[in-house]
Design an enzyme around this catalytic site. Structure first.
Site, PDB file in Angstrom:
ATOM      1  N   ASP A   1       0.852  -1.183   0.000  1.00  0.00           N
ATOM      2  CA  ASP A   1       0.000   0.000   0.000  1.00  0.00           C
ATOM      3  C   ASP A   1       0.895   1.242   0.000  1.00  0.00           C
ATOM      4  OD1 ASP A   1      -2.337   1.679   0.496  1.00  0.00           O
ATOM      5  OD2 ASP A   1      -1.642   1.779   2.572  1.00  0.00           O
TER       6      ASP A   1
ATOM      7  N   ALA B   1      -0.111   5.226   1.293  1.00  0.00           N
ATOM      8  CA  ALA B   1      -0.238   6.060   2.495  1.00  0.00           C
ATOM      9  C   ALA B   1      -0.431   5.203   3.740  1.00  0.00           C
ATOM     10  CB  ALA B   1      -1.407   7.026   2.353  1.00  0.00           C
TER      11      ALA B   1
ATOM     12  N   LYS C   1     -11.326   6.579  -3.293  1.00  0.00           N
ATOM     13  CA  LYS C   1     -11.773   7.767  -2.581  1.00  0.00           C
ATOM     14  C   LYS C   1     -13.217   8.169  -2.865  1.00  0.00           C
ATOM     15  CE  LYS C   1      -8.432   7.707  -0.086  1.00  0.00           C
ATOM     16  NZ  LYS C   1      -8.733   7.011   1.168  1.00  0.00           N
TER      17      LYS C   1
ATOM     18  N   ASP D   1      -1.967  -1.268   5.832  1.00  0.00           N
ATOM     19  CA  ASP D   1      -2.280  -0.826   7.192  1.00  0.00           C
ATOM     20  C   ASP D   1      -3.768  -0.698   7.475  1.00  0.00           C
ATOM     21  OD1 ASP D   1      -2.910   2.496   7.039  1.00  0.00           O
ATOM     22  OD2 ASP D   1      -1.834   1.631   5.355  1.00  0.00           O
TER      23      ASP D   1
END
Length: 273
Positions: free
Chosen positions: A15, A17, A56, A189
């Site tokens: 990933d 960010a 998003k 994460d």
């Protein structure tokens, strides 16, 4: 490279960010909170982080349909949430993120070194994200200046859908000419990272300290006392294991021994079920 010398793990997909840049995944949270606030809507921090990792537009839509936020829309506009609301807010998100990215693109400590070590072993490096292509292109340029590069990175629009769908991982396997996916590893994460990897039939490593579940910059993290750090790590691990993570690490800087454990499990014939 001869068949005998091929790495047991042919590809690691990371990933962006919260995994390799932007410790705590702060930029997208700030951007989303800002665009909702501009509409007169309070988007609670916990709800914004709840959907991190999604494409998003999907993230914006999921937030708008949260009862607490949908009630605010009803109060402001005397109607239910509409597709026009999603489109309007999403249209504001990208320019807000593009403005914020340069300030939140610092490569997480150890990421560049770990990737180069994996590359030296013949392992292909992929990246996936919930960001759009313009955001990802900007982020890749900023990261490259700090020594971090993947062999290929994809965003949802490249394949038609984002996480938890496995399409980005499938496309990376095709583009990088690697197989089987049952010997590849996804590192991320957020629960959606883990679901993406598992849906692709890959091993998954959940990252605790650097990511969304803890949600702190490296400076903020270091300022905490040891008991609080331990509590936050335990909470993050619980969340990621609940999403199905096979193994855990604090940050990408800590994944080499975890990958070694996966290699041992592959040698015994274990599959990432």
């Amino acid at each position: 490279m001869t068949p005998e010398s091929k790495p047991l793990i042919p590809m690691v997909v990371l990933d962006w960010a919260g995994t390799v840049v932007d410790h705590g995944s702060v930029a997208p949270v700030k951007a989303l909170e800002d665009i909702f606030a501009a509409e007169g809507i309070d988007a609670p921090h916990s709800l914004v982080r709840k959907y991190m990792g999604l494409a998003k537009r999907d993230h914006v839509e999921a937030l708008l349909w949260e009862p607490e936020i949908a009630a605010q829309v009803a109060h402001l506009h005397a109607r239910r949430v509409t597709e026009e609301d999603v489109d309007r807010l999403y249209a504001q998100f990208e320019p807000q993120m593009m403005a914020l990215l340069p300030g939140y693109a610092e490569v997480i400590t150890g990421a560049a070194e770990v990737v180069e070590e994996l590359r030296s072993r013949g392992i292909r490096l992929g990246g996936t994200t919930g960001y759009t292509r313009p955001m990802l292109d900007e982020l890749m340029q900023l990261a490259a200046k700090q020594g971090y590069r993947t062999d290929a990175s994809l965003c949802p629009e490249d394949v038609g859908a984002g996480r938890p769908h496995p399409w980005m991982c499938y496309r990376l396997a095709i583009d990088l000419r690697v197989y089987p996916l049952s010997r590849c590893v996804k590192v991320g994460d957020t629960p959606s990272d883990i679901e993406e990897g598992r849906n692709a039939g890959m091993w998954t490593i959940g990252l605790t300290r650097s990511g969304n579940a803890v949600g702190l910059t490296e400076t903020e993290w270091k300022a905490l006392d040891a008991p609080e750090q331990k509590r936050l790590l335990a909470d993050a691990e619980k969340e990621l294991r609940g999403a199905g993570a096979h193994l855990m690490a604090e940050s990408v800087a800590h994944i080499l021994p975890v990958l070694g454990e996966i290699e041992e499990r592959i040698r015994t014939g274990e599959l990432p079920l």
